[in-house]
Write a protein that holds these residues in place. Structure first.
Motif, mmCIF file in Angstrom:
data_model
loop_
_atom_site.group_PDB
_atom_site.id
_atom_site.type_symbol
_atom_site.label_atom_id
_atom_site.label_comp_id
_atom_site.label_asym_id
_atom_site.label_seq_id
_atom_site.Cartn_x
_atom_site.Cartn_y
_atom_site.Cartn_z
ATOM 1 N N VAL A 1 0.823 -1.199 0.000
ATOM 2 C CA VAL A 1 0.000 0.000 0.000
ATOM 3 C C VAL A 1 0.862 1.255 0.000
ATOM 4 C CG1 VAL A 1 -1.741 1.290 1.289
ATOM 5 C CG2 VAL A 1 -1.945 -1.194 1.066
ATOM 6 N N ARG A 2 1.982 1.231 0.695
ATOM 7 C CA ARG A 2 2.902 2.381 0.688
ATOM 8 C C ARG A 2 3.354 2.734 -0.730
ATOM 9 N NH1 ARG A 2 6.959 0.856 5.684
ATOM 10 N NH2 ARG A 2 6.134 2.307 7.260
ATOM 11 N N ALA A 3 3.494 1.719 -1.566
ATOM 12 C CA ALA A 3 3.972 1.943 -2.933
ATOM 13 C C ALA A 3 2.980 2.745 -3.762
ATOM 14 C CB ALA A 3 4.261 0.605 -3.601
ATOM 15 N N GLY A 4 1.706 2.766 -3.317
ATOM 16 C CA GLY A 4 0.693 3.560 -4.002
ATOM 17 C C GLY A 4 0.012 2.813 -5.133
ATOM 18 N N GLY A 5 -1.203 3.234 -5.437
ATOM 19 C CA GLY A 5 -1.934 2.666 -6.558
ATOM 20 C C GLY A 5 -2.281 1.206 -6.414
ATOM 21 N N SER A 6 -2.513 0.743 -5.201
ATOM 22 C CA SER A 6 -2.794 -0.686 -4.980
ATOM 23 C C SER A 6 -4.136 -1.098 -5.566
ATOM 24 C CB SER A 6 -2.772 -1.002 -3.487
ATOM 25 O OG SER A 6 -3.881 -0.413 -2.816
ATOM 26 N N GLY A 7 -5.088 -0.172 -5.601
ATOM 27 C CA GLY A 7 -6.420 -0.500 -6.096
ATOM 28 C C GLY A 7 -7.296 -1.170 -5.063
ATOM 29 N N PHE A 8 -6.776 -1.382 -3.871
ATOM 30 C CA PHE A 8 -7.560 -2.021 -2.820
ATOM 31 C C PHE A 8 -8.419 -0.995 -2.087
ATOM 32 C CE2 PHE A 8 -3.668 -4.851 -2.827
ATOM 33 C CZ PHE A 8 -4.278 -5.870 -3.550
ATOM 34 N N ASP A 9 -9.518 -1.479 -1.528
ATOM 35 C CA ASP A 9 -10.417 -0.623 -0.754
ATOM 36 C C ASP A 9 -10.245 -0.813 0.749
ATOM 37 O OD1 ASP A 9 -12.222 0.642 -2.845
ATOM 38 O OD2 ASP A 9 -12.465 -1.478 -3.356
ATOM 39 N N ILE A 10 -10.110 -2.063 1.166
ATOM 40 C CA ILE A 10 -10.075 -2.383 2.591
ATOM 41 C C ILE A 10 -8.869 -3.257 2.894
ATOM 42 C CG2 ILE A 10 -11.280 -3.611 4.460
ATOM 43 C CD1 ILE A 10 -13.908 -2.878 3.112
ATOM 44 N N VAL A 11 -8.221 -2.990 4.017
ATOM 45 C CA VAL A 11 -7.089 -3.780 4.484
ATOM 46 C C VAL A 11 -7.367 -4.170 5.925
ATOM 47 C CG1 VAL A 11 -5.715 -1.842 5.353
ATOM 48 C CG2 VAL A 11 -4.553 -3.876 4.444
ATOM 49 N N VAL A 12 -6.643 -5.184 6.438
ATOM 50 C CA VAL A 12 -6.931 -5.708 7.779
ATOM 51 C C VAL A 12 -5.638 -5.794 8.608
ATOM 52 C CG1 VAL A 12 -8.143 -7.527 9.055
ATOM 53 C CG2 VAL A 12 -8.774 -7.063 6.689
ATOM 54 N N PRO A 13 -5.096 -4.660 9.029
ATOM 55 C CA PRO A 13 -3.839 -4.664 9.785
ATOM 56 C C PRO A 13 -4.016 -5.158 11.220
ATOM 57 C CG PRO A 13 -4.319 -2.497 8.815
ATOM 58 C CD PRO A 13 -5.566 -3.300 8.776
ATOM 59 N N SER A 14 -2.922 -5.629 11.792
ATOM 60 C CA SER A 14 -2.902 -6.001 13.210
ATOM 61 C C SER A 14 -2.749 -4.755 14.070
ATOM 62 C CB SER A 14 -1.764 -6.979 13.482
ATOM 63 O OG SER A 14 -1.940 -8.171 12.737
ATOM 64 N N ALA A 15 -3.111 -4.891 15.341
ATOM 65 C CA ALA A 15 -3.136 -3.748 16.251
ATOM 66 C C ALA A 15 -1.798 -3.023 16.336
ATOM 67 C CB ALA A 15 -3.577 -4.217 17.640
ATOM 68 N N ALA B 1 -10.090 -1.764 7.863
ATOM 69 C CA ALA B 1 -10.040 -0.313 7.700
ATOM 70 C C ALA B 1 -10.024 0.030 6.214
ATOM 71 C CB ALA B 1 -8.807 0.260 8.392
ATOM 72 N N ILE B 2 -10.512 1.205 5.882
ATOM 73 C CA ILE B 2 -10.591 1.648 4.484
ATOM 74 C C ILE B 2 -9.345 2.445 4.121
ATOM 75 C CG2 ILE B 2 -11.942 2.987 2.812
ATOM 76 C CD1 ILE B 2 -14.376 2.566 4.653
ATOM 77 N N LEU B 3 -8.780 2.146 2.964
ATOM 78 C CA LEU B 3 -7.598 2.873 2.513
ATOM 79 C C LEU B 3 -7.952 4.311 2.118
ATOM 80 C CD1 LEU B 3 -5.797 0.182 0.333
ATOM 81 C CD2 LEU B 3 -5.320 0.844 2.682
ATOM 82 N N ALA B 4 -7.006 5.201 2.339
ATOM 83 C CA ALA B 4 -7.224 6.612 2.022
ATOM 84 C C ALA B 4 -7.505 6.823 0.539
ATOM 85 C CB ALA B 4 -6.015 7.434 2.453
ATOM 86 N N ASP B 5 -6.920 5.970 -0.316
ATOM 87 C CA ASP B 5 -7.141 6.102 -1.763
ATOM 88 C C ASP B 5 -8.060 5.000 -2.297
ATOM 89 O OD1 ASP B 5 -5.443 3.951 -1.478
ATOM 90 O OD2 ASP B 5 -3.990 4.609 -2.992
ATOM 91 N N ALA B 6 -8.949 4.510 -1.456
ATOM 92 C CA ALA B 6 -9.874 3.448 -1.869
ATOM 93 C C ALA B 6 -10.707 3.890 -3.068
ATOM 94 C CB ALA B 6 -10.791 3.078 -0.711
ATOM 95 N N PRO B 7 -10.787 3.066 -4.107
ATOM 96 C CA PRO B 7 -11.603 3.428 -5.276
ATOM 97 C C PRO B 7 -13.100 3.479 -4.972
ATOM 98 C CG PRO B 7 -9.992 1.722 -5.827
ATOM 99 C CD PRO B 7 -10.012 1.837 -4.332
ATOM 100 N N HIS B 8 -13.527 2.717 -3.951
ATOM 101 C CA HIS B 8 -14.957 2.608 -3.659
ATOM 102 C C HIS B 8 -15.224 2.845 -2.164
ATOM 103 C CE1 HIS B 8 -13.888 -0.363 -6.905
ATOM 104 N NE2 HIS B 8 -14.662 0.479 -7.562
ATOM 105 N N PRO B 9 -14.993 4.060 -1.695
ATOM 106 C CA PRO B 9 -15.103 4.323 -0.254
ATOM 107 C C PRO B 9 -16.505 4.130 0.314
ATOM 108 C CG PRO B 9 -14.850 6.369 -1.472
ATOM 109 C CD PRO B 9 -14.587 5.264 -2.446
ATOM 110 N N GLU B 10 -17.544 4.449 -0.454
ATOM 111 C CA GLU B 10 -18.900 4.321 0.081
ATOM 112 C C GLU B 10 -19.284 2.851 0.237
ATOM 113 O OE1 GLU B 10 -20.532 6.819 1.383
ATOM 114 O OE2 GLU B 10 -18.735 7.962 0.844
#
Length: 341
Positions: A65-79, A254-263
């Motif tokens: 995701v740091r690399a940018g342009g992942s195209g993902f909407d949601i990620v599931v990081p650990s605490a 959690a939703i990515l800041a650049d998520a293509p489909h935030p809603e």
């Protein structure tokens, strides 16, 4: 065509465009962690199709995701990684605390240190990591990390350790008598020596709980939900809560800041806070979730599983892997590099 008709057509066109844009949702999640039944139900109720891409570690997901342009909407990081995602601006402040189903969240998981008040994330699954043993071949104490850090003869050469740096380091530090995020170099040398010495008795370091099915391994340092699945195949598998100290984890969506489909992504976060939907995640992934009332929809054998219910006598030994200072993390990474040689 009247202005009113033009406006109506324009509105319909805009709605159609929005529907098309939100017709697919891209979930970036840990492997074997997403219930197909959950996704089918979400699509049936919302019309939004969800695709899933797997990752194998927090570091992998963060780098992608740091690399940018992942195209993902949601990620599931650990605490322990969530503060990094938030501080680097990688997540959308989607305000789950203002969503309809937020009232279902167990208060225990609301004011968490990695996302105070839940402005960014929703619980996915939580659990623990500890020793797992085939008791047919080992009759000693299960509630100790000595099983893999000072292994008895009957287990040597038959041990697998999950290749997660923070999980391993946390357990080794607590086993050796220290506290997480310590920067005591003399103490950490002892931890390093403990790990390197123990490794000669391990068969592998991978994500391989299935190795217990064939008895290729007789002991593991692994996750409680996976241990439950192993016990479903071999009833002599037992999970232990290390008395020296074990780590608790929670993975949150959690939703990515650049998520293509935030809603659509917000719809999904609200959806998984419904008890019956949170239970679908647990029934598949076999870990606990953070949603009140989900127990009523969970498999009875999972709800009552000893792996998922921490005995009172071991509750105080559990702790969180807080995010250590960069200089401390650098030391831990050097120890980890030595261990992997």
């Amino acid at each position: 065509m009247t202005f009113k008709m033009i406006a109506s057509v324009s509105t319909l066109t805009l709605m159609a465009t929005m529907a098309q844009a939100d017709g697919d949702l891209a979930l970036y999640n840990w492997g074997n962690y997403t219930s197909p039944e959950l996704l089918e139900k979400f699509e049936a109720e919302t019309g939004v199709h969800v695709t899933v891409t797997d990752y194998d570690s927090n570091d992998t997901a963060l780098a992608k995701v740091r690399a940018g342009g992942s195209g993902f909407d949601i990620v599931v990081p650990s605490a322990n990684f969530m503060p990094i995602w938030i501080s680097e601006g990688l997540l959308l402040e989607s305000r789950p605390d203002q969503m309809e189903n937020f009232s279902n969240m167990d208060p225990r998981w609301v004011d968490v240190p990695w996302d105070e008040g839940r402005h960014y994330s929703v619980p996915w699954q939580w659990g623990t990591i500890g020793p797992v043993v085939a008791t047919k071949y080992y009759s000693g104490d299960v509630n100790t990390n000595a099983i893999w850090l000072d292994p008895p003869e009957e287990l040597k050469g038959k041990i697998n350790v999950a290749p997660e740096m923070n999980d391993v380091m946390y357990a080794a530090i607590r086993y050796t008598g220290g506290e997480w995020c310590t920067d005591d170099l003399a103490f950490l040398k002892t931890v390093r020596d403990q790990l390197v010495d123990a490794k000669q008795h391990w068969l592998s370091m991978d994500y391989g709980i299935e190795k217990m099915d064939s008895r290729d391994t007789l002991a593991q340092f692994y996750y409680n939900g996976a241990s439950f699945r192993a016990r479903e195949i071999n009833p002599d598998i037992q999970y232990g809560f290390a008395k020296e100290g074990y780590s608790i984890f929670m993975d949150s969506a959690a939703i990515l800041a650049d998520a293509p489909h935030p809603e659509a992504a917000k719809q999904f976060l609200n959806f998984i806070m419904a008890p019956e939907n949170a239970a679908l995640i647990s029934n598949f992934a076999t870990y606990s979730n953070g949603i009140k009332g989900s127990e009523a929809f969970m498999r009875p054998e999972l709800k009552e599983a000893p792996e998922l219910n921490i005995p009172e006598e071991f509750q105080a030994a559990g702790g969180w892997q807080t995010t250590c200072a960069p200089e401390v993390n650098s030391i831990y990474t050097k120890i980890w590099t030595d261990l992997l040689k």
